[in-house]
Design a protein around this motif. Structure first.
Motif, PDB file in Angstrom:
ATOM      1  N   VAL A 120       0.862  -1.174   0.000  1.00  0.00           N
ATOM      2  CA  VAL A 120       0.000   0.000   0.000  1.00  0.00           C
ATOM      3  C   VAL A 120       0.902   1.228   0.000  1.00  0.00           C
ATOM      4  O   VAL A 120       1.835   1.309   0.798  1.00  0.00           O
ATOM      5  CB  VAL A 120      -0.914   0.013   1.244  1.00  0.00           C
ATOM      6  CG1 VAL A 120      -1.745   1.280   1.296  1.00  0.00           C
ATOM      7  CG2 VAL A 120      -1.798  -1.224   1.281  1.00  0.00           C
ATOM      8  N   VAL A 121       0.627   2.170  -0.901  1.00  0.00           N
ATOM      9  CA  VAL A 121       1.393   3.408  -0.962  1.00  0.00           C
ATOM     10  C   VAL A 121       0.557   4.503  -0.301  1.00  0.00           C
ATOM     11  O   VAL A 121      -0.596   4.722  -0.683  1.00  0.00           O
ATOM     12  CB  VAL A 121       1.730   3.801  -2.413  1.00  0.00           C
ATOM     13  CG1 VAL A 121       2.511   5.103  -2.447  1.00  0.00           C
ATOM     14  CG2 VAL A 121       2.512   2.692  -3.098  1.00  0.00           C
ATOM     15  N   ASN A 122       1.131   5.152   0.708  1.00  0.00           N
ATOM     16  CA  ASN A 122       0.460   6.233   1.414  1.00  0.00           C
ATOM     17  C   ASN A 122       1.266   7.511   1.271  1.00  0.00           C
ATOM     18  O   ASN A 122       2.472   7.471   1.024  1.00  0.00           O
ATOM     19  CB  ASN A 122       0.296   5.903   2.898  1.00  0.00           C
ATOM     20  CG  ASN A 122      -0.636   4.731   3.110  1.00  0.00           C
ATOM     21  OD1 ASN A 122      -1.741   4.708   2.608  1.00  0.00           O
ATOM     22  ND2 ASN A 122      -0.171   3.740   3.854  1.00  0.00           N
ATOM     23  N   ASN A 123       0.599   8.636   1.450  1.00  0.00           N
ATOM     24  CA  ASN A 123       1.255   9.924   1.433  1.00  0.00           C
ATOM     25  C   ASN A 123       1.061  10.544   2.810  1.00  0.00           C
ATOM     26  O   ASN A 123      -0.066  10.790   3.227  1.00  0.00           O
ATOM     27  CB  ASN A 123       0.662  10.815   0.342  1.00  0.00           C
ATOM     28  CG  ASN A 123       1.521  12.016   0.062  1.00  0.00           C
ATOM     29  OD1 ASN A 123       2.111  12.598   0.955  1.00  0.00           O
ATOM     30  ND2 ASN A 123       1.576  12.390  -1.203  1.00  0.00           N
ATOM     31  N   VAL A 124       2.156  10.762   3.536  1.00  0.00           N
ATOM     32  CA  VAL A 124       2.110  11.316   4.879  1.00  0.00           C
ATOM     33  C   VAL A 124       2.897  12.615   4.890  1.00  0.00           C
ATOM     34  O   VAL A 124       4.116  12.611   4.680  1.00  0.00           O
ATOM     35  CB  VAL A 124       2.701  10.315   5.908  1.00  0.00           C
ATOM     36  CG1 VAL A 124       2.666  10.899   7.306  1.00  0.00           C
ATOM     37  CG2 VAL A 124       1.972   8.989   5.853  1.00  0.00           C
TER      38      VAL A 124
ATOM     39  N   ARG B  35      10.485   6.790  -4.684  1.00  0.00           N
ATOM     40  CA  ARG B  35      10.537   5.832  -5.794  1.00  0.00           C
ATOM     41  C   ARG B  35       9.393   4.827  -5.680  1.00  0.00           C
ATOM     42  O   ARG B  35       9.609   3.646  -5.428  1.00  0.00           O
ATOM     43  CB  ARG B  35      11.887   5.133  -5.801  1.00  0.00           C
ATOM     44  CG  ARG B  35      13.021   6.111  -6.010  1.00  0.00           C
ATOM     45  CD  ARG B  35      14.357   5.412  -5.940  1.00  0.00           C
ATOM     46  NE  ARG B  35      15.413   6.377  -6.087  1.00  0.00           N
ATOM     47  CZ  ARG B  35      16.134   6.824  -5.076  1.00  0.00           C
ATOM     48  NH1 ARG B  35      15.945   6.382  -3.864  1.00  0.00           N
ATOM     49  NH2 ARG B  35      17.078   7.711  -5.288  1.00  0.00           N
ATOM     50  N   THR B  36       8.180   5.303  -5.858  1.00  0.00           N
ATOM     51  CA  THR B  36       7.004   4.459  -5.655  1.00  0.00           C
ATOM     52  C   THR B  36       6.666   3.585  -6.852  1.00  0.00           C
ATOM     53  O   THR B  36       5.739   2.781  -6.770  1.00  0.00           O
ATOM     54  CB  THR B  36       5.781   5.324  -5.297  1.00  0.00           C
ATOM     55  OG1 THR B  36       5.564   6.269  -6.341  1.00  0.00           O
ATOM     56  CG2 THR B  36       6.000   6.042  -3.974  1.00  0.00           C
TER      57      THR B  36
ATOM     58  N   ALA C 252      19.284   3.072  -2.327  1.00  0.00           N
ATOM     59  CA  ALA C 252      20.579   3.720  -2.506  1.00  0.00           C
ATOM     60  C   ALA C 252      20.844   4.026  -3.976  1.00  0.00           C
ATOM     61  O   ALA C 252      21.236   5.116  -4.343  1.00  0.00           O
ATOM     62  CB  ALA C 252      21.691   2.837  -1.951  1.00  0.00           C
ATOM     63  N   SER C 253      20.626   3.050  -4.840  1.00  0.00           N
ATOM     64  CA  SER C 253      20.943   3.249  -6.253  1.00  0.00           C
ATOM     65  C   SER C 253      19.796   3.875  -7.027  1.00  0.00           C
ATOM     66  O   SER C 253      20.008   4.631  -7.948  1.00  0.00           O
ATOM     67  CB  SER C 253      21.331   1.921  -6.901  1.00  0.00           C
ATOM     68  OG  SER C 253      20.229   1.048  -6.911  1.00  0.00           O
ATOM     69  N   GLY C 254      18.558   3.488  -6.681  1.00  0.00           N
ATOM     70  CA  GLY C 254      17.407   4.100  -7.310  1.00  0.00           C
ATOM     71  C   GLY C 254      17.067   3.576  -8.691  1.00  0.00           C
ATOM     72  O   GLY C 254      16.207   4.120  -9.344  1.00  0.00           O
TER      73      GLY C 254
END
Length: 140
Positions: free
Chosen positions: A15-19, A57-58, A120-122
Motif C-alpha cells: 500500500v502506498v500512502n502519502n504522509v 521511488r514508488t 541507494a541506487s534508485g
C-alpha cells in the motif's frame, strides 16, 4: 546501529500512502523457518514483519504483490499495543532502507534474477541470465 535483514514472501499487495507530503510504501513480509522439535517432528515457525519504506521511488509498488519473494534491509522497531481484550502485545516492524525483488510464486513463473531495486541506487538492475553473456571471473 541496529540492522535487520529479511528474506521472505509478501503477505499481501503493498500500500502506498502519502504522509505530510512524503511517500511511504507499506508491506508485510513472512519468513518461515523449518525445524525439528525434540520429538523429531517437522515444525514450521512463521515470523511476520511489517515494513515501511519512506521513498519517492514508488514505481516499485506495482511489483510488490502478494506472494513475491523480497529481500528487505533496514532498522528494526518493536511496537507495543493493547489488544481489545486488554492484554498487551508487540509487533516487529522494519524501517526499510533497501528492497530487492527476488522473484515469486504468485504468477507461477520462474523467479526474476536480480530484479533489484534499492533506495541507494534508485534503479533496477537486470543483468543477462545464462547464455553466452555470462562472465566467469574465477581464476581457475
Amino acid at each position: 546501529m541496529l540492522k535487520m535483514q529479511i528474506i521472505g514472501n509478501l503477505g499481501r499487495d503493498c500500500v502506498v500512502n502519502n504522509v505530510n507530503g512524503k511517500s511511504v510504501i507499506n508491506f508485510t513480509v513472512a519468513h518461515t523457518e523449518k525445524y525439528r522439535d525434540s520429538q523429531g517432528n517437522n515444525q514450521e515457525k512463521t515470523t511476520w514483519v511489517d515494513c515501511a519504506w519512506w521513498t519517492d521511488r514508488t514505481t516499485i509498488s506495482q511489483y510488490l504483490t502478494k506472494g513475491k519473494q523480497v529481500y528487505a534491509e533496514g532498522t528494526p522497531e518493536v511496537r507495543s499495543f493493547t489488544r481489545t481484550d486488554g492484554t498487551s502485545g508487540a509487533a516487529l516492524s522494519l524501517r526499510v532502507r533497501e528492497v530487492q525483488l527476488l522473484g515469486g510464486r504468485a504468477d507461477g513463473s520462474a523467479p526474476v534474477a536480480n530484479g533489484g531495486y534499492s533506495s541507494a541506487s534508485g534503479n533496477a538492475s537486470n543483468p543477462p541470465v545464462g547464455g553466452d553473456d555470462t562472465v566467469d571471473d574465477l581464476p581457475f
